[in-house]
Design an enzyme around this catalytic site. Sequence first.
Site, PDB file in Angstrom:
ATOM      1  N   ASN A   1    -125.031   9.526 -22.616  1.00 17.03           N
ATOM      2  CA  ASN A   1    -125.171  10.412 -21.455  1.00 17.03           C
ATOM      3  C   ASN A   1    -123.795  10.807 -20.935  1.00 17.03           C
ATOM      4  O   ASN A   1    -122.825  10.062 -21.073  1.00 17.03           O
ATOM      5  CB  ASN A   1    -125.946   9.684 -20.344  1.00 17.03           C
ATOM      6  CG  ASN A   1    -126.183  10.575 -19.129  1.00 17.03           C
ATOM      7  OD1 ASN A   1    -126.545  11.737 -19.252  1.00 17.03           O
ATOM      8  ND2 ASN A   1    -125.971  10.029 -17.944  1.00 17.03           N
TER       9      ASN A   1
ATOM     10  N   HIS B   1    -122.104  11.846 -17.244  1.00 15.81           N
ATOM     11  CA  HIS B   1    -122.383  11.817 -15.802  1.00 15.81           C
ATOM     12  C   HIS B   1    -121.180  12.378 -15.051  1.00 15.81           C
ATOM     13  O   HIS B   1    -120.037  12.008 -15.348  1.00 15.81           O
ATOM     14  CB  HIS B   1    -122.656  10.378 -15.360  1.00 15.81           C
ATOM     15  CG  HIS B   1    -122.980  10.276 -13.906  1.00 15.81           C
ATOM     16  ND1 HIS B   1    -124.165  10.733 -13.379  1.00 15.81           N
ATOM     17  CD2 HIS B   1    -122.256   9.805 -12.862  1.00 15.81           C
ATOM     18  CE1 HIS B   1    -124.157  10.540 -12.063  1.00 15.81           C
ATOM     19  NE2 HIS B   1    -123.018   9.972 -11.740  1.00 15.81           N
TER      20      HIS B   1
ATOM     21  N   ILE C   1    -134.996   8.149 -19.009  1.00 17.42           N
ATOM     22  CA  ILE C   1    -135.398   7.895 -20.390  1.00 17.42           C
ATOM     23  C   ILE C   1    -136.419   6.765 -20.406  1.00 17.42           C
ATOM     24  O   ILE C   1    -136.196   5.691 -19.830  1.00 17.42           O
ATOM     25  CB  ILE C   1    -134.172   7.547 -21.260  1.00 17.42           C
ATOM     26  CG1 ILE C   1    -133.216   8.724 -21.299  1.00 17.42           C
ATOM     27  CG2 ILE C   1    -134.602   7.165 -22.668  1.00 17.42           C
ATOM     28  CD1 ILE C   1    -133.803  10.006 -21.849  1.00 17.42           C
TER      29      ILE C   1
ATOM     30  N   GLY D   1    -127.247  24.577 -19.725  1.00 21.87           N
ATOM     31  CA  GLY D   1    -126.935  24.287 -21.117  1.00 21.87           C
ATOM     32  C   GLY D   1    -125.507  24.525 -21.545  1.00 21.87           C
ATOM     33  O   GLY D   1    -125.238  24.643 -22.745  1.00 21.87           O
TER      34      GLY D   1
ATOM     35  N   ASN E   1    -123.001  22.390 -21.543  1.00 21.98           N
ATOM     36  CA  ASN E   1    -122.577  21.256 -22.369  1.00 21.98           C
ATOM     37  C   ASN E   1    -123.236  21.306 -23.745  1.00 21.98           C
ATOM     38  O   ASN E   1    -122.592  21.038 -24.759  1.00 21.98           O
ATOM     39  CB  ASN E   1    -122.899  19.925 -21.679  1.00 21.98           C
ATOM     40  CG  ASN E   1    -121.710  19.371 -20.923  1.00 21.98           C
ATOM     41  OD1 ASN E   1    -120.599  19.324 -21.431  1.00 21.98           O
ATOM     42  ND2 ASN E   1    -121.946  18.944 -19.696  1.00 21.98           N
TER      43      ASN E   1
END
Length: 196
Positions: free
Chosen positions: A102, A104, A88, A12, A14
Site C-alpha cells: 500500500n 499512504h 482488505i 488513478g 498512481n
Amino acid sequence: MKNVAIFASGSGTNAENIVRYFSKSETIKVAVVLSNNRNVGVHARVNKLGVPSFVFSREEFADGAPVLAKLAEYDTDLIVLAGFMNKISDPLLNAYPGKIINIHPALLPSFPGLHGQGQAVAYGVKFSGCTVHFVDEGTDSGPIILQKVVPVLDDDTEDTLADRILVQEHIALPEALKLWAEGKLQINGRKVKVLA
C-alpha cells in the site's frame, strides 16, 4: 515476469504512473486493475494504456472469492493498493501474505487512515510525506518498505500538501515495486530489510 494487480478507488494517477513506469519492464507487468467504484478516472487512465479494469462491490471485496477468482485469472503475484479506500478482507490477506503493498500519504505510524494530509496540516507538523508498506490486518500498520519526506508549509491546506506528497508517491511506489520484483525486500517482524 511478475504480474501485478492494482486496486484503486479514485482518479488513478498512481495506477497510471505504475503502468507507464513498467511498460517496458522485463520483471513487472501490470496485468489488471480492480476497483470498488465504476465512476472514477482510474478506468479510463489504465484502459487507454491497454490494461483491463473491473469493478467489484463492497460485498464482493469483503467476501473475497470473486476477487480471488479474477486475480487467479490474471496469474497475480502481487497486489498494489494505489488509493484504494476499502479495507482488505481476510480471504485476500490469507491468499497473499506479504504480497500486498500500500501507499499512504503520511509518514506512518503518524496519521493512519483517511485524510493523512489533512491530519498532518491540522496537527501542525513540519514534515510529512508518503509511506510504502506491506499490508497486514490493521489500518496502515504493516511493515514499512520506504518513506519520502516533504516539508509542510505554513500556508498549506490539505490539498496543497496532497499535491506535493503525490509527486513523491509517484517516485516511491515504483521504487518499492522494483525492489520487490528484484527480491530485495525481506520482512523481519515489523522491519523490512532492503537487501543489497
